[in-house]
Design an enzyme around this catalytic site. Structure first.
Site, PDB file in Angstrom:
ATOM      1  N   ARG A 107       0.813  -1.233   0.000  1.00 15.81           N
ATOM      2  CA  ARG A 107       0.000   0.000   0.000  1.00 15.81           C
ATOM      3  C   ARG A 107       0.834   1.264   0.000  1.00 15.81           C
ATOM      4  NH1 ARG A 107      -2.728  -3.042   3.756  1.00 15.81           N
ATOM      5  NH2 ARG A 107      -4.473  -4.138   2.830  1.00 15.81           N
ATOM      6  N   LYS A 136       3.493  11.824 -10.659  1.00 14.84           N
ATOM      7  CA  LYS A 136       2.552  11.063 -11.491  1.00 14.84           C
ATOM      8  C   LYS A 136       3.214   9.752 -11.886  1.00 14.84           C
ATOM      9  CE  LYS A 136      -0.291  14.614 -13.613  1.00 14.84           C
ATOM     10  NZ  LYS A 136      -0.804  15.136 -14.893  1.00 14.84           N
ATOM     11  N   GLU A 147       9.843  19.346 -24.096  1.00 10.96           N
ATOM     12  CA  GLU A 147       9.260  19.684 -22.795  1.00 10.96           C
ATOM     13  C   GLU A 147       9.933  20.928 -22.213  1.00 10.96           C
ATOM     14  OE1 GLU A 147       6.598  18.317 -21.468  1.00 10.96           O
ATOM     15  OE2 GLU A 147       6.453  16.267 -22.249  1.00 10.96           O
ATOM     16  N   LYS A 154       8.062  23.638 -13.143  1.00 15.57           N
ATOM     17  CA  LYS A 154       7.241  22.499 -12.738  1.00 15.57           C
ATOM     18  C   LYS A 154       7.016  22.510 -11.222  1.00 15.57           C
ATOM     19  CE  LYS A 154       5.950  17.841 -13.395  1.00 15.57           C
ATOM     20  NZ  LYS A 154       5.992  16.615 -14.168  1.00 15.57           N
ATOM     21  N   GLU A 191      -3.861  18.303  -9.632  1.00 14.66           N
ATOM     22  CA  GLU A 191      -4.370  18.797 -10.908  1.00 14.66           C
ATOM     23  C   GLU A 191      -5.839  19.187 -10.858  1.00 14.66           C
ATOM     24  OE1 GLU A 191      -2.577  16.855 -14.297  1.00 14.66           O
ATOM     25  OE2 GLU A 191      -4.293  17.407 -15.528  1.00 14.66           O
ATOM     26  N   ARG A 240      -2.165  22.888 -12.447  1.00 18.57           N
ATOM     27  CA  ARG A 240      -1.264  21.819 -12.904  1.00 18.57           C
ATOM     28  C   ARG A 240      -1.612  21.392 -14.328  1.00 18.57           C
ATOM     29  NH1 ARG A 240       1.318  16.497  -9.847  1.00 18.57           N
ATOM     30  NH2 ARG A 240       2.524  15.849 -11.647  1.00 18.57           N
ATOM     31  N   ASN A 242      -0.042  20.372 -19.236  1.00 22.50           N
ATOM     32  CA  ASN A 242      -0.464  19.566 -20.380  1.00 22.50           C
ATOM     33  C   ASN A 242      -0.456  20.368 -21.673  1.00 22.50           C
ATOM     34  OD1 ASN A 242      -0.924  17.353 -18.701  1.00 22.50           O
ATOM     35  ND2 ASN A 242      -2.967  18.088 -18.187  1.00 22.50           N
ATOM     36  N   HIS A 252      -0.262  18.667 -24.974  1.00 21.10           N
ATOM     37  CA  HIS A 252      -0.392  17.223 -24.759  1.00 21.10           C
ATOM     38  C   HIS A 252      -1.690  16.633 -25.299  1.00 21.10           C
ATOM     39  CE1 HIS A 252       3.208  17.701 -22.473  1.00 21.10           C
ATOM     40  NE2 HIS A 252       3.209  16.466 -22.019  1.00 21.10           N
ATOM     41  N   HIS A 312      -0.607  13.767 -27.550  1.00 18.85           N
ATOM     42  CA  HIS A 312      -0.841  12.351 -27.237  1.00 18.85           C
ATOM     43  C   HIS A 312      -1.557  11.646 -28.384  1.00 18.85           C
ATOM     44  CE1 HIS A 312      -0.469  12.569 -22.562  1.00 18.85           C
ATOM     45  NE2 HIS A 312       0.674  12.277 -23.149  1.00 18.85           N
ATOM     46  N   HIS A 371       7.523  10.844 -27.637  1.00 23.86           N
ATOM     47  CA  HIS A 371       6.636  11.708 -26.864  1.00 23.86           C
ATOM     48  C   HIS A 371       6.944  13.187 -27.153  1.00 23.86           C
ATOM     49  CE1 HIS A 371       4.120  12.740 -23.433  1.00 23.86           C
ATOM     50  NE2 HIS A 371       5.086  13.479 -22.923  1.00 23.86           N
TER      51      HIS A 371
HETATM   52  N1  LIG Z   1       5.192  11.070 -14.710  1.00 28.66           N
HETATM   53  C1  LIG Z   1       5.163  12.182 -15.387  1.00 28.66           C
HETATM   54  O1  LIG Z   1       4.857  13.250 -14.878  1.00 28.66           O
HETATM   55  C2  LIG Z   1       5.566  12.144 -16.833  1.00 28.66           C
HETATM   56  C3  LIG Z   1       5.809  13.321 -17.514  1.00 28.66           C
HETATM   57  C4  LIG Z   1       6.225  13.259 -18.832  1.00 28.66           C
HETATM   58  C5  LIG Z   1       6.383  12.032 -19.443  1.00 28.66           C
HETATM   59  N2  LIG Z   1       6.117  10.902 -18.757  1.00 28.66           N
HETATM   60  C6  LIG Z   1       6.276   9.591 -19.381  1.00 28.66           C
HETATM   61  O2  LIG Z   1       7.640   9.409 -19.691  1.00 28.66           O
HETATM   62  C7  LIG Z   1       7.760   8.520 -20.790  1.00 28.66           C
HETATM   63  C8  LIG Z   1       8.734   9.092 -21.771  1.00 28.66           C
HETATM   64  O3  LIG Z   1       9.984   9.254 -21.103  1.00 28.66           O
HETATM   65  P1  LIG Z   1      11.371   9.040 -21.867  1.00 28.66           P
HETATM   66  O4  LIG Z   1      11.379   9.853 -23.080  1.00 28.66           O
HETATM   67  O5  LIG Z   1      12.428   9.210 -20.857  1.00 28.66           O
HETATM   68  O6  LIG Z   1      11.219   7.538 -22.360  1.00 28.66           O
HETATM   69  P2  LIG Z   1      12.004   6.188 -22.035  1.00 28.66           P
HETATM   70  O7  LIG Z   1      12.043   5.923 -20.613  1.00 28.66           O
HETATM   71  O8  LIG Z   1      11.371   5.182 -22.908  1.00 28.66           O
HETATM   72  O9  LIG Z   1      13.486   6.481 -22.543  1.00 28.66           O
HETATM   73  C9  LIG Z   1      13.719   6.695 -23.918  1.00 28.66           C
HETATM   74  C10 LIG Z   1      14.796   5.748 -24.428  1.00 28.66           C
HETATM   75  O10 LIG Z   1      16.055   6.150 -23.936  1.00 28.66           O
HETATM   76  C11 LIG Z   1      16.726   5.043 -23.352  1.00 28.66           C
HETATM   77  N3  LIG Z   1      17.603   5.587 -22.301  1.00 28.66           N
HETATM   78  C12 LIG Z   1      17.242   6.043 -21.085  1.00 28.66           C
HETATM   79  N4  LIG Z   1      18.294   6.603 -20.478  1.00 28.66           N
HETATM   80  C13 LIG Z   1      19.353   6.487 -21.302  1.00 28.66           C
HETATM   81  C14 LIG Z   1      20.699   6.899 -21.234  1.00 28.66           C
HETATM   82  N5  LIG Z   1      21.171   7.600 -20.197  1.00 28.66           N
HETATM   83  N6  LIG Z   1      21.504   6.599 -22.290  1.00 28.66           N
HETATM   84  C15 LIG Z   1      21.023   5.957 -23.372  1.00 28.66           C
HETATM   85  N7  LIG Z   1      19.745   5.555 -23.500  1.00 28.66           N
HETATM   86  C16 LIG Z   1      18.916   5.834 -22.470  1.00 28.66           C
HETATM   87  C17 LIG Z   1      15.636   4.140 -22.902  1.00 28.66           C
HETATM   88  O11 LIG Z   1      16.077   2.816 -22.777  1.00 28.66           O
HETATM   89  C18 LIG Z   1      14.610   4.318 -24.010  1.00 28.66           C
HETATM   90  O12 LIG Z   1      14.934   3.486 -25.085  1.00 28.66           O
HETATM   91  C19 LIG Z   1       6.373   8.363 -21.348  1.00 28.66           C
HETATM   92  O13 LIG Z   1       5.892   7.112 -20.964  1.00 28.66           O
HETATM   93  C20 LIG Z   1       5.576   9.454 -20.689  1.00 28.66           C
HETATM   94  O14 LIG Z   1       4.219   9.105 -20.500  1.00 28.66           O
HETATM   95  C21 LIG Z   1       5.729  10.939 -17.467  1.00 28.66           C
END
Ligand SMILES: NC(=O)c1ccc[n+]([C@@H]2O[C@H](COP(=O)([O-])OP(=O)(O)OC[C@H]3O[C@@H](n4cnc5c(N)ncnc54)[C@H](O)[C@@H]3O)[C@@H](O)[C@H]2O)c1
Length: 515
Positions: free
Chosen positions: A277, A299, A341, A383, A393, A397, A401, A404, A408, A420
């Site tokens: 939990r 999130k 971003e 942020k 949100e 907040r 988006n 987005h 999306h 993304h």
């Molecule tokens: N929680 C939130 O508030 C929030 C906000 C924005 C995005 N997101 C989420 O984040 C995700 C996108 O994040 P992302 O772009 O980091 O994607 P990701 O985690 O898929 O990373 C992108 C790629 O980079 C690779 N990678 C990661 N670190 C590396 C490094 N240091 N060197 C080489 N390769 C590396 C990963 O293996 C992957 O192939 C989406 O799922 C999105 O929904 C969440």
């Protein structure tokens, strides 16, 4: 220039003594107030009451925060005003000094100038304990807390200097406040942060690309190595995290450490939110996107066939350490994707951030680490300001988006072939078109954003992206929709953002209109 250091904490915690040891020119806020008002704090309390005193104190504190860098000993109650607290957190390094009530009472024994301690017949340690308890949230909203019960002034000075030199950020959320470190070569900082939490055990979640970093940071911890990519942001990956943690017999004081991009962070956070939990988790983001956005704000979640991020929880990390050195191995496409971003944050923040970003474009394209650090810090400040005001949100907040809603849909329509960030960039351009149609933005705003996005290496062909026949159905599946409408983030000029409920078909027709 070293940033201003603000020392906060209860009376007797050592603020004035340690401030003087940090700098002979240290400012004592109470003394500044007395000089300005021509009365002692005690006399001010007597004449204008505590509420009146707090108003004067807030004004002086804000002046000091805006002035040149200094060391400032705050009053014990200065940070009880949330607006003052947030201003101090932005202006410098805010450190809370803490000591046990008995220690405080002993230090204050001969001091008769404390208006809040004068209630006759009540034990001073008792009053101090109540005071600290009533200010727990305010004192917790700081960059670091230092216990001053044991130890000497020189050692506190050293620690404060080394903390301030790192210029940590913090997400202020009362007693759930967490520090955010941004810099280079921060392995030792990650280890120190883990040590401070002293978890009963650590479970590491990473993906194949970040395994080497995870090995370095926590060589002996059990780990879950996920296959990389959004396609694996599924319940199956969450189950792997649950099982690895349960097999390692985690208890309520265990820590899940996410080492990776946004996918790893969202999954590890959700795993931690639901294990027993809710257990602690911490973020070591390794993509630019995760550093500027995904790793902070709490999130967490995963995707379903019906859409992205449809199942999740808000669960804040205990700390975030963004080490710019991790970006060295990141593919160019991923780095550029994160810059989308950064553009979004700058547009939310205002003119200064957009101009600073425009000036840094060539350095960012060349992966200059200092420029990257500046960009990350600016985006995080935005942020932090937004999330700390509206964690769940209910209002502002939602501004995060920006781009987005359409982004999306574009991302899903591409079958996740576009990243993304690439899609958010297109979504922002489309949102500015809508902003023009609604009278919020001008064609010059759209042109400026489009040039910035293109200069950073991102695509700008919105018409091609919106032409996909899958877009309307995907928009209708947006989790922010209700009754055929979405809460759309309408941008104007930098810093001018508002929400408007728009029917989905109107969003599309306005975004498609060639301006
Ligand atoms: N929680 C939130 O508030 C929030 C906000 C924005 C995005 N997101 C989420 O984040 C995700 C996108 O994040 P992302 O772009 O980091 O994607 P990701 O985690 O898929 O990373 C992108 C790629 O980079 C690779 N990678 C990661 N670190 C590396 C490094 N240091 N060197 C080489 N390769 C590396 C990963 O293996 C992957 O192939 C989406 O799922 C999105 O929904 C969440």
């Amino acid at each position: 220039v070293s940033p201003t250091i603000f020392l906060s904490g209860s009376m007797g915690a050592g603020k004035t003594t340690i401030a003087r040891a940090l700098s002979p020119d240290a400012i004592d806020l109470d003394a500044s107030i007395e000089a300005r008002e021509g009365k002692s704090v005690q006399a001010l309390f007597a004449s204008v009451g505590e509420a009146g005193f707090r108003r004067i104190e807030a004004a002086v504190a804000l002046e000091v925060a805006a002035a040149r860098p200094a060391v400032v000993a705050l009053g014990g109650g200065t940070v009880t005003d949330p607006a003052v607290r947030r201003a101090l957190l932005r202006a410098g390094t805010l450190i809370t000094l803490r000591a046990r009530p008995q220690t405080l009472a002993a230090r204050l024994e001969s001091d008769r100038s404390r208006p809040l301690l004068d209630a006759a017949g009540i034990d001073r340690a008792e009053i101090l304990a109540q005071l600290i308890a009533s200010r727990a949230d305010a004192y917790a909203e700081c960059h670091a807390t230092i216990d001053t019960d044991d130890g000497d002034v020189a050692s506190f000075v050293d620690r404060i200097r080394s903390i301030a030199a790192r210029r940590p950020l913090a997400m202020p959320l009362g007693t759930r406040t967490y520090p955010i470190d941004v810099g280079r070569g921060l392995d030792a900082v990650v280890r120190e942060r883990i040590e401070q939490l002293s978890p009963t055990s650590v479970v590491v979640v990473c993906d194949e690309a970040t395994r080497a970093i995870a090995d370095r940071l926590a060589p002996s911890a059990p780990r879950v190595v996920l296959p990389p990519g959004e396609a694996h942001k599924t319940i199956a990956s969450v189950e792997r995290i649950w099982d690895a943690a349960l097999e390692a017999r985690v208890d309520r004081r265990a820590l899940v450490l996410a080492v990776g991009g946004g996918v790893v962070g969202d999954l590890a956070g959700f795993g931690a939110a639901t294990l027993l939990r809710g257990i602690d988790f911490a973020q070591v983001p390794t993509t630019l996107l995760a550093m500027v956005d995904a790793s902070v704000g709490g999130k967490t979640g995963f995707d379903r066939a019906q859409g992205k991020n449809l199942v999740g929880a808000i669960h804040q990390p205990r700390f975030v350490v963004a080490d710019v050195d991790a970006l060295v191995t990141l593919r160019d496409r991923e780095l550029v994707s994160g810059l989308a971003e950064v553009v979004k944050s700058a547009w939310l923040e205002g003119e200064d951030d957009v101009a600073a970003l425009e000036a840094d474009v060539p350095l960012l394209r060349a992966r200059d680490p200092d420029a990257l650090e500046r960009a990350i810090r600016r985006a995080l400040r935005t942020k932090i300001a937004i999330v700390s005001e509206d964690e769940h949100e209910r209002g502002a907040r939602a501004h995060l988006n920006l781009g987005h809603t359409l982004g999306h849909a574009i991302e899903a329509a591409s079958g996740w072939r576009e990243t993304h960030g690439e899609c958010i960039a297109l979504g922002m351009i489309a949102a500015l078109r809508i902003g023009i149609a609604l009278g919020d933005a001008t064609p010059a705003d759209l042109d400026r954003a489009t040039r910035l996005i293109a200069a950073l290496g991102l695509g700008v062909d919105v018409d091609a992206a919106l032409a996909s026949p899958a877009i309307p159905a995907l928009l209708a599946a947006d989790k922010k929709r209700d009754a055929g409408a979405v809460r759309f983030v309408v941008p104007g000029a930098p810093g001018r953002i508002r929400l408007e409920r728009l029917p989905i078909d109107r969003v599309l027709s306005l975004a498609r209109a060639v301006t």
